[in-house]
Design a protein around this motif. Structure first.
Motif, PDB file in Angstrom:
ATOM      1  N   LEU A  45      -7.381   1.204 -17.765  1.00 18.20           N
ATOM      2  CA  LEU A  45      -5.991   0.890 -17.424  1.00 18.20           C
ATOM      3  C   LEU A  45      -5.425   1.812 -16.348  1.00 18.20           C
ATOM      4  CD1 LEU A  45      -3.518  -0.888 -17.802  1.00 18.20           C
ATOM      5  CD2 LEU A  45      -2.822   0.628 -19.675  1.00 18.20           C
ATOM      6  N   PRO A  46      -5.532   3.145 -16.479  1.00 12.99           N
ATOM      7  CA  PRO A  46      -5.023   3.995 -15.400  1.00 12.99           C
ATOM      8  C   PRO A  46      -5.756   3.757 -14.076  1.00 12.99           C
ATOM      9  CG  PRO A  46      -5.542   5.323 -17.342  1.00 12.99           C
ATOM     10  CD  PRO A  46      -6.006   3.933 -17.618  1.00 12.99           C
ATOM     11  N   ALA A  47      -7.054   3.488 -14.150  1.00 14.62           N
ATOM     12  CA  ALA A  47      -7.810   3.207 -12.928  1.00 14.62           C
ATOM     13  C   ALA A  47      -7.289   1.929 -12.272  1.00 14.62           C
ATOM     14  CB  ALA A  47      -9.306   3.077 -13.239  1.00 14.62           C
ATOM     15  N   PHE A  48      -7.082   0.882 -13.061  1.00 17.50           N
ATOM     16  CA  PHE A  48      -6.579  -0.382 -12.521  1.00 17.50           C
ATOM     17  C   PHE A  48      -5.197  -0.210 -11.904  1.00 17.50           C
ATOM     18  CE2 PHE A  48      -4.187  -4.318 -12.839  1.00 17.50           C
ATOM     19  CZ  PHE A  48      -4.998  -5.156 -12.094  1.00 17.50           C
ATOM     20  N   VAL A  49      -4.318   0.521 -12.580  1.00 17.13           N
ATOM     21  CA  VAL A  49      -2.964   0.756 -12.049  1.00 17.13           C
ATOM     22  C   VAL A  49      -3.049   1.465 -10.696  1.00 17.13           C
ATOM     23  CG1 VAL A  49      -0.798   2.016 -12.423  1.00 17.13           C
ATOM     24  CG2 VAL A  49      -1.836   0.721 -14.301  1.00 17.13           C
ATOM     25  N   PHE A  50      -3.901   2.500 -10.610  1.00 18.74           N
ATOM     26  CA  PHE A  50      -4.064   3.201  -9.334  1.00 18.74           C
ATOM     27  C   PHE A  50      -4.561   2.248  -8.255  1.00 18.74           C
ATOM     28  CE2 PHE A  50      -7.150   5.026  -6.365  1.00 18.74           C
ATOM     29  CZ  PHE A  50      -6.289   5.781  -5.587  1.00 18.74           C
ATOM     30  N   TYR A  51      -5.647   1.535  -8.523  1.00 20.53           N
ATOM     31  CA  TYR A  51      -6.214   0.644  -7.512  1.00 20.53           C
ATOM     32  C   TYR A  51      -5.212  -0.415  -7.067  1.00 20.53           C
ATOM     33  CZ  TYR A  51     -10.916   2.521  -8.273  1.00 20.53           C
ATOM     34  OH  TYR A  51     -12.015   3.342  -8.342  1.00 20.53           O
ATOM     35  N   ALA A  52      -4.536  -1.049  -8.011  1.00 18.44           N
ATOM     36  CA  ALA A  52      -3.587  -2.114  -7.677  1.00 18.44           C
ATOM     37  C   ALA A  52      -2.459  -1.587  -6.792  1.00 18.44           C
ATOM     38  CB  ALA A  52      -3.028  -2.737  -8.962  1.00 18.44           C
ATOM     39  N   PHE A  53      -1.898  -0.434  -7.159  1.00 20.59           N
ATOM     40  CA  PHE A  53      -0.798   0.133  -6.387  1.00 20.59           C
ATOM     41  C   PHE A  53      -1.282   0.644  -5.025  1.00 20.59           C
ATOM     42  CE2 PHE A  53       1.937   3.793  -5.266  1.00 20.59           C
ATOM     43  CZ  PHE A  53       3.127   3.091  -5.066  1.00 20.59           C
ATOM     44  N   TYR A  54      -2.396   1.340  -5.001  1.00 17.03           N
ATOM     45  CA  TYR A  54      -2.920   1.917  -3.760  1.00 17.03           C
ATOM     46  C   TYR A  54      -3.218   0.817  -2.733  1.00 17.03           C
ATOM     47  CZ  TYR A  54      -5.618   5.254  -0.904  1.00 17.03           C
ATOM     48  OH  TYR A  54      -6.081   6.061   0.099  1.00 17.03           O
ATOM     49  N   ILE A  55      -3.816  -0.273  -3.172  1.00 17.75           N
ATOM     50  CA  ILE A  55      -4.127  -1.380  -2.263  1.00 17.75           C
ATOM     51  C   ILE A  55      -2.830  -2.036  -1.782  1.00 17.75           C
ATOM     52  CG2 ILE A  55      -5.255  -3.648  -2.051  1.00 17.75           C
ATOM     53  CD1 ILE A  55      -7.132  -1.102  -2.123  1.00 17.75           C
ATOM     54  N   ALA A  56      -1.849  -2.172  -2.647  1.00 13.73           N
ATOM     55  CA  ALA A  56      -0.562  -2.746  -2.227  1.00 13.73           C
ATOM     56  C   ALA A  56       0.084  -1.889  -1.141  1.00 13.73           C
ATOM     57  CB  ALA A  56       0.376  -2.887  -3.431  1.00 13.73           C
ATOM     58  N   VAL A  57       0.075  -0.577  -1.309  1.00 17.84           N
ATOM     59  CA  VAL A  57       0.639   0.327  -0.298  1.00 17.84           C
ATOM     60  C   VAL A  57      -0.153   0.245   1.005  1.00 17.84           C
ATOM     61  CG1 VAL A  57       1.031   2.761   0.269  1.00 17.84           C
ATOM     62  CG2 VAL A  57       1.695   1.871  -1.972  1.00 17.84           C
ATOM     63  N   LEU A  58      -1.455   0.191   0.888  1.00 20.79           N
ATOM     64  CA  LEU A  58      -2.318   0.074   2.071  1.00 20.79           C
ATOM     65  C   LEU A  58      -2.011  -1.208   2.843  1.00 20.79           C
ATOM     66  CD1 LEU A  58      -4.692   1.378   3.606  1.00 20.79           C
ATOM     67  CD2 LEU A  58      -6.227   0.160   2.050  1.00 20.79           C
ATOM     68  N   LEU A  59      -1.822  -2.299   2.126  1.00 17.66           N
ATOM     69  CA  LEU A  59      -1.476  -3.553   2.791  1.00 17.66           C
ATOM     70  C   LEU A  59      -0.102  -3.461   3.455  1.00 17.66           C
ATOM     71  CD1 LEU A  59      -3.962  -4.719   1.342  1.00 17.66           C
ATOM     72  CD2 LEU A  59      -2.584  -6.742   0.860  1.00 17.66           C
ATOM     73  N   TRP A  60       0.855  -2.862   2.767  1.00 13.89           N
ATOM     74  CA  TRP A  60       2.217  -2.766   3.286  1.00 13.89           C
ATOM     75  C   TRP A  60       2.260  -2.014   4.621  1.00 13.89           C
ATOM     76  CZ3 TRP A  60       6.870  -4.819   2.354  1.00 13.89           C
ATOM     77  CH2 TRP A  60       7.988  -4.192   2.921  1.00 13.89           C
ATOM     78  N   PHE A  61       1.579  -0.878   4.671  1.00 12.93           N
ATOM     79  CA  PHE A  61       1.680  -0.021   5.847  1.00 12.93           C
ATOM     80  C   PHE A  61       0.640  -0.291   6.933  1.00 12.93           C
ATOM     81  CE2 PHE A  61       4.034   2.623   2.782  1.00 12.93           C
ATOM     82  CZ  PHE A  61       5.186   2.830   3.520  1.00 12.93           C
ATOM     83  N   VAL A  62      -0.489  -0.893   6.576  1.00  7.87           N
ATOM     84  CA  VAL A  62      -1.566  -1.033   7.554  1.00  7.87           C
ATOM     85  C   VAL A  62      -2.061  -2.470   7.703  1.00  7.87           C
ATOM     86  CG1 VAL A  62      -3.904  -0.274   8.197  1.00  7.87           C
ATOM     87  CG2 VAL A  62      -2.332   1.346   7.129  1.00  7.87           C
ATOM     88  N   SER A  63      -2.586  -3.036   6.630  1.00  9.65           N
ATOM     89  CA  SER A  63      -3.324  -4.298   6.739  1.00  9.65           C
ATOM     90  C   SER A  63      -2.454  -5.502   7.087  1.00  9.65           C
ATOM     91  CB  SER A  63      -4.088  -4.566   5.436  1.00  9.65           C
ATOM     92  OG  SER A  63      -4.929  -3.492   5.140  1.00  9.65           O
ATOM     93  N   TRP A  64      -1.314  -5.629   6.423  1.00 12.92           N
ATOM     94  CA  TRP A  64      -0.450  -6.773   6.722  1.00 12.92           C
ATOM     95  C   TRP A  64       0.118  -6.695   8.140  1.00 12.92           C
ATOM     96  CZ3 TRP A  64      -0.478 -11.450   5.452  1.00 12.92           C
ATOM     97  CH2 TRP A  64       0.606 -12.293   5.702  1.00 12.92           C
ATOM     98  N   PRO A  65       0.591  -5.532   8.602  1.00 13.43           N
ATOM     99  CA  PRO A  65       0.994  -5.450  10.012  1.00 13.43           C
ATOM    100  C   PRO A  65      -0.155  -5.781  10.976  1.00 13.43           C
ATOM    101  CG  PRO A  65       1.876  -3.578   8.821  1.00 13.43           C
ATOM    102  CD  PRO A  65       0.943  -4.293   7.878  1.00 13.43           C
ATOM    103  N   ALA A  66      -1.371  -5.429  10.609  1.00 17.81           N
ATOM    104  CA  ALA A  66      -2.517  -5.759  11.466  1.00 17.81           C
ATOM    105  C   ALA A  66      -2.721  -7.260  11.562  1.00 17.81           C
ATOM    106  CB  ALA A  66      -3.787  -5.092  10.934  1.00 17.81           C
ATOM    107  N   ILE A  67      -2.494  -7.958  10.459  1.00 22.31           N
ATOM    108  CA  ILE A  67      -2.636  -9.420  10.450  1.00 22.31           C
ATOM    109  C   ILE A  67      -1.498 -10.071  11.219  1.00 22.31           C
ATOM    110  CG2 ILE A  67      -2.568 -11.484   8.964  1.00 22.31           C
ATOM    111  CD1 ILE A  67      -5.219 -10.074   8.689  1.00 22.31           C
ATOM    112  N   THR A  68      -0.270  -9.683  10.933  1.00 27.06           N
ATOM    113  CA  THR A  68       0.891 -10.360  11.514  1.00 27.06           C
ATOM    114  C   THR A  68       1.150  -9.979  12.965  1.00 27.06           C
ATOM    115  OG1 THR A  68       2.408  -8.697  10.630  1.00 27.06           O
ATOM    116  CG2 THR A  68       2.006 -10.658   9.268  1.00 27.06           C
TER     117      THR A  68
END
Length: 133
Positions: A45-68
């Motif tokens: 559970l703590p591992a999943f929470v970390f991964y889910a949040f970390y990937i969301a932040v990564l998308l917000w600041f890097v990946s989604w701007p790269a796509i759009t």
């Protein structure tokens, strides 16, 4: 729909690569220094929470701007590496500052791993999303 694909591809890459890295790179170094503190089995559970949040932040600041904004994969690699260095560096340098058995060997290993993992996962997620969408 492309946001869902981006999240899932990045998440799967991150999880798969991190399993390999934790098992073969990070765990042996940590076992040498703090084996008495490590669990036999990790807590999911703590591992999943970390991964889910970390990937969301990564998308917000890097990946989604790269796509759009049609940023290059090199841009993604560089910016994701900064996020990785910040995230993993915060953890490692805080532990080095406050924990008596934390070592520079652990800091360097995990910092390099987390930086590379974040950069490669973000770039891979953007790459595969662009292929699929």
């Amino acid at each position: 729909m492309s946001l869902v694909i981006l999240y899932l591809t990045t998440f799967v890459l991150f999880l798969g690569l991190d399993y390999l890295g934790l098992t073969n790179i990070v765990k042996p170094v940590f076992e040498r220094h703090i084996s008495a503190l490590l669990l036999e089995e990790f807590r999911i559970l703590p591992a999943f929470v970390f991964y889910a949040f970390y990937i969301a932040v990564l998308l917000w600041f890097v990946s989604w701007p790269a796509i759009t904004q049609e940023k290059s994969l090199l841009w993604v690699l560089g910016n994701a590496a900064l996020i990785g260095a910040m995230g993993y560096g915060t953890y490692e340098f805080t532990n080095l500052a406050v924990m008596k058995d934390w070592t520079w060997d652990m800091v360097v290993t995990d910092l390099i791993w987390g930086t590379a993992l974040t950069a490669v996962s973000a770039a891979g997620g953007v790459y595969f999303t662009r292929l699929l969408v």
